[in-house]
Design an enzyme around this catalytic site. Structure first.
Site, short mmCIF file in Angstrom:
data_model
loop_
_atom_site.label_atom_id
_atom_site.label_comp_id
_atom_site.label_asym_id
_atom_site.label_seq_id
_atom_site.Cartn_x
_atom_site.Cartn_y
_atom_site.Cartn_z
N ASP A 1 0.83 -1.20 0.00
CA ASP A 1 0.00 0.00 0.00
C ASP A 1 0.87 1.25 0.00
O ASP A 1 0.52 2.27 -0.60
CB ASP A 1 -0.92 -0.02 1.22
CG ASP A 1 -2.12 0.89 1.07
OD1 ASP A 1 -2.26 1.52 0.01
OD2 ASP A 1 -2.93 0.98 2.01
N HIS B 1 -8.10 -0.61 8.73
CA HIS B 1 -7.08 -0.12 7.80
C HIS B 1 -7.38 1.36 7.58
O HIS B 1 -8.27 1.72 6.81
CB HIS B 1 -7.14 -0.90 6.48
CG HIS B 1 -6.11 -0.49 5.49
ND1 HIS B 1 -5.01 -1.26 5.19
CD2 HIS B 1 -5.99 0.63 4.71
CE1 HIS B 1 -4.27 -0.65 4.29
NE2 HIS B 1 -4.85 0.50 3.98
N HIS C 1 -6.51 5.41 6.74
CA HIS C 1 -5.68 6.41 6.08
C HIS C 1 -5.92 7.72 6.82
O HIS C 1 -7.01 7.96 7.33
CB HIS C 1 -6.05 6.54 4.60
CG HIS C 1 -5.65 5.36 3.78
ND1 HIS C 1 -5.97 5.23 2.45
CD2 HIS C 1 -4.96 4.23 4.09
CE1 HIS C 1 -5.49 4.09 1.98
NE2 HIS C 1 -4.87 3.46 2.97
N CYS D 1 -4.25 5.24 -1.51
CA CYS D 1 -4.88 4.51 -2.62
C CYS D 1 -4.85 5.34 -3.90
O CYS D 1 -5.56 6.34 -3.99
CB CYS D 1 -6.31 4.15 -2.26
SG CYS D 1 -7.10 3.20 -3.58
N ASN E 1 -1.08 6.25 4.90
CA ASN E 1 -1.45 5.22 5.86
C ASN E 1 -1.16 5.70 7.28
O ASN E 1 -0.43 6.67 7.49
CB ASN E 1 -0.65 3.94 5.59
CG ASN E 1 -1.16 3.19 4.38
OD1 ASN E 1 -2.21 2.57 4.44
ND2 ASN E 1 -0.43 3.24 3.29
#
Length: 286
Positions: A14, A207, A209, A240, A250
């Site tokens: 990622d 997950h 961001h 992304c 992230n």
């Protein structure tokens, strides 16, 4: 290395996938080999997707061949987006987890996987059968889990509906993904405890961001919500590339480690190898 009660998922895939300059396979492998020695539960190392969609991950098979998995407890996770990618990933013995981005935003599902939500659900059903036959585990990323920038309807009931459907199909691991950084501590503490309570036999992860200024409070909210599976990336790199041009990074792994340490949680990691990876990251990310 044991991870005690927290599963830390390090996400170099990622972190790297949106980089403009191609990172050579040799350098990727050197970086991943250091991260493998740190002792994370899982390493999100690469993806089996179209090289046209994500050029940076075109060399995943070459990178995988150069990983030293001797005496390594960390499990490898690869992202897939369609049946072809699933079949390709299944050919590789050392790939333990297949991760699929299942968006609850119709617009983003089309943008990210070139399929509708309903078509993606069919793909997930096939994926579950194939992974079961091949001794692999499925991780579903419930993307746009905290809202979306497209105007698609979002609320907790929609999150719960799709989680319910996926669990009923046999999904055992769901990671609620904040694809564009719109989560807030309030949203996290509202949604996560409900999901964890309702789906007590399902591993519910997160997950996130985030901008750097909001990372700590989001980590704290996830911890307070009872989450035991946390995705992050060294220095908070990445985001992304299919979601936005101005990437929100992230959650930084070092912030997660520091927070858990502040709460006297046992985090058994090889910090010498971690520091080596931190230094090497400058060659990749600048």
């Amino acid at each position: 290395m044991s991870q005690n009660k927290f599963k830390l998922v390090e996400c170099p895939r990622d972190a790297m996938q949106g980089l403009h300059d191609f990172v050579p396979a040799k350098l990727k492998s050197e970086y991943l080999n250091l991260l493998l020695q740190v002792g994370f539960d899982t390493l999100d190392f690469g993806s089996f997707v179209s090289p046209k969609a994500i050029p940076q991950m075109a060399d995943t098979i070459e990178v995988l061949a150069n990983l030293d998995l001797t005496d390594i407890s960390t499990k490898l996770l690869a992202i897939v987006a369609n049946l072809r990618g699933i079949e390709d990933a299944l050919k590789h013995e050392h790939v333990r987890y297949l991760g699929f981005p299942f968006s609850i935003s119709e617009t983003f599902q089309q943008r990210n996987t070139n399929s509708s939500i309903e078509q993606s659900l069919t793909t997930v059903e096939k994926m579950l059968l194939l992974c079961d036959k091949n001794n692999k585990k499925v991780v579903i990323y419930l993307s746009m889990g905290f809202g979306n920038p497209y105007g698609d309807v979002w609320n907790y009931e929609i999150v719960e509906k799709w989680a319910d459907i996926l669990v009923s199909k046999g999904v055992e691991i769901i990671s609620l993904a904040d694809t564009v950084g719109v989560s807030t501590p309030k949203k996290i503490e509202h949604i996560l405890p409900k999901l964890i309570s309702r789906f007590s036999n399902t591993e519910i992860g997160i997950h996130l961001h985030s901008t750097p200024t909001e990372r700590f409070e989001k980590i704290e909210a996830a911890y307070n919500s009872g989450v035991k599976r946390i995705d992050s990336a060294l220095k908070g790199f990445g985001g992304c590339p299919m979601a936005a041009d101005d990437l929100t990074g992230n959650i930084a792994t070092e912030d997660v480690i520091a927070y858990l340490n502040s709460r006297c949680e046992t985090v058994e990691l090889n910090m010498e190898k971690w520091n080596e990876a931190m230094r090497l990251s400058a060659k990749i990310f600048g």
